[in-house]
Design an enzyme around this catalytic site. Structure first.
Site, PDB file in Angstrom:
ATOM      1  CB  THR A   1      -0.909  -0.092   1.333  1.00 29.88           C
ATOM      2  OG1 THR A   1      -1.577  -1.212   1.338  1.00 29.88           O
ATOM      3  CG2 THR A   1      -1.846   1.166   1.187  1.00 29.88           C
TER       4      THR A   1
ATOM      5  CB  THR B   1      -3.109  -1.052  -1.925  1.00 25.85           C
ATOM      6  OG1 THR B   1      -2.436  -2.130  -1.627  1.00 25.85           O
ATOM      7  CG2 THR B   1      -4.726  -1.427  -1.789  1.00 25.85           C
TER       8      THR B   1
END
Length: 522
Positions: A333, A351
């Site tokens: 992420t 992400t």
């Protein structure tokens, strides 16, 4: 490079929203092992007019997905949700970027795509982190020729630090979206190429799945902590709910007056209680009833009373918040934060899940597809790549969005924006975010000083306390003596922030010292 793209957007007349999207698109080029247009995002915005928006660009399960899709021959194939054709959800990042820009930006998506395309085409030197991720993932990338052609040498060895990574196909894709609009991606050539590849390789995503994807505006989670107001991302993010829940529990303790080991203990016990609730209650609110009572102050006070200051308290299962049957939320992420002088503030998490997502690059597009299907409960009770478990609320269903730990958060004081914060690092996103907020509010630290403090994380299952070794040895020994099983680590996570300094009348950007990069601003 992403920070430079953001400041360039400001220089072209853009605001904090434009800057955030410019950085996000550039990260899809230079930090593509973590995020990109083959994945999804959450965006929390406070606009200059005072309005607040939470945009859900989370990936979505294809229409052919079903609860038992990873049960093969009577056994769960947990690798199929992580790698290959069955791992990707339908990406939502581009839809969310466009929605954010149309509501609150000044520049167009095309304006921001083209500089990122130029960077993809001319290439950039691989840094130490990128090289390490490539080395760790090379074996799986070799299984997918289009991915191998980009990230590996002809002999199958990964690019090394300092070598130039050129992504010409990704540049073509960025420019096609800039020239032809999102229809090219969501139903046009990209969707068609993806569907054809999926059909040939055992996947289930179709053109119709792409055509049906929509970014969703949701009502933010709002809570308070010691007189400060928080605006957080609602489900399918678990981050906003549990940042709020943990802070609500901690409000019952004088954290700043506790010795360091006792503070770690209390915060850890609060983390355990929240993550136990996460495992049972959290999911996509359009499919599962997620109780608003999880962020109820009285419920938090009840949980706080279960914390023993002198010893670890077992948490065998979740608890039951008030009004759980009816009062529910409406249906790896990267994190970045931006703000501007006009009062626009953005917290954006994006992400593709684990490093290089599904490892699948659709030939001719340069786009790495996510492996967010692993963020569902592949089977209720079966851990995912981050050792998180879930229940029926997060089971797979067609068109459903998987649970996420992403926690983009804005903090206000007396109605004025004070802090934009969020983090990267799987479930530690939640705990990194709340630790920074606590250090700012409880200890009065600035954002850079707060980020320099050592971290710890507990997610209920497994029952271990991940803790950085920057804490002194005596503190670690005291924490262990309270009954915690320590998983010592040199460093983890990556948290970023922007904070308003009222004394100096300026915005202060803060970059996590644990990772390469920079903050920029006045």
């Amino acid at each position: 490079m992403a920070t430079d793209a953001a400041t360039a957007a400001y220089a072209r007349g853009g605001n904090a929203v434009d800057a955030a999207i410019a950085a996000a698109l550039t990260l899809g080029v230079v930090d593509g092992h973590n995020s990109g247009i083959g994945g999804g995002c959450f965006i929390v915005i406070r606009a200059a007019d005072g309005s607040q928006t939470a945009i859900d660009g989370r990936e979505m399960a294809p229409a052919a997905a079903h609860r038992d899709m990873y049960v093969i021959g009577g056994k769960v194939d947990d690798e199929a949700s992580k790698t290959g054709a069955l791992a990707p959800g339908i990406p939502g990042a581009l839809r969310a970027y466009e929605l954010a820009l149309k509501k609150h930006g000044r520049l167009s998506l095309a304006d921001l795509l083209r500089p990122a395309a130029d960077l993809a085409e001319r290439g950039f030197p691989v840094d130490e982190v990128y090289a390490r991720k490539l080395s760790a993932t090379a074996e799986k990338l070799r299984r997918f020729p289009a991915a191998a052609a980009i990230f590996l040498h002809a002999d199958g060895t990964p690019l090394k630090k300092g070598e130039l990574l050129v992504q010409k196909d990704l540049a073509v894709t960025y420019r096609a979206v800039a020239d032809q609009g999102l229809a090219w991606f969501y139903g046009g050539e990209f969707a068609q190429k993806t569907a054809a590849w999926m059909k040939e390789n055992g996947g289930i995503a179709t053109v119709a799945d792409f055509e049906n994807y929509r970014a969703i505006e949701r009502e933010p989670v709002r809570t308070s902590y010691r007189g400060f107001e928080l605006v957080c991302m609602p489900p399918p993010s678990s981050g906003g709910v549990h940042v709020a829940q943990i802070l609500n529990i901690l409000e019952n303790f004088p954290l700043r007056h506790l010795r360091e080991s006792s503070r770690i203990h209390v915060v850890t016990e609060a983390m355990k209680l929240a993550f136990a609730d996460r495992a049972h209650w959290l999911g996509d609110p359009d499919f599962a009833p997620v109780p608003k009572g999880l962020v109820d102050k009285a419920y938090a006070a009840d949980l706080a009373r279960q914390i023993d200051l002198d010893h670890v308290t077992p948490v065998p299962a979740h608890h039951t918040p008030p009004r759980w049957e009816g009062d529910v939320f409406g249906k790896h992420t990267t994190h970045l934060s931006t703000a501007d002088a006009e009062g626009n503030w953005v917290a954006l998490n994006q992400t593709i899940n684990t490093a290089f997502g599904s490892k699948v690059v659709i030939p001719g597009t340069g786009v790495l597809l996510n492996n967010e299907m692993d963020d569902f409960s592949v089977q209720p009770g079966v851990p995912n790549a981050f050792k998180l478990i879930g229940a029926e609320a997060n089971a797979i269903a067609p068109g459903k969005r998987p649970l996420s730990s992403m926690s983009p958060t804005l903090v206000f004081k007396d109605g004025a924006p004070l802090l934009s914060v969020g983090a990267a690092g799987g479930p530690t996103i939640i705990t990194q975010t709340l630790l920074l907020i606590s250090r700012v509010i409880d200890d009065g630290l600035g954002p850079n000083a707060a980020l320099a403090q050592p971290r710890f994380h507990h997610q209920w299952n497994p029952d271990e306390l991940k803790i950085e070794t920057q804490f002194d040895v005596e503190t670690l020994q005291r924490v262990e003596a309270l009954g915690h099983r320590l998983d010592r680590t040199s460093a983890f996570g990556a948290c970023q922030a922007v904070m308003w300094d009222s004394q100096r009348n300026k915005l202060v950007p803060a970059h996590d010292p644990r990772v390469p990069g920079k903050a920029d601003g006045l």
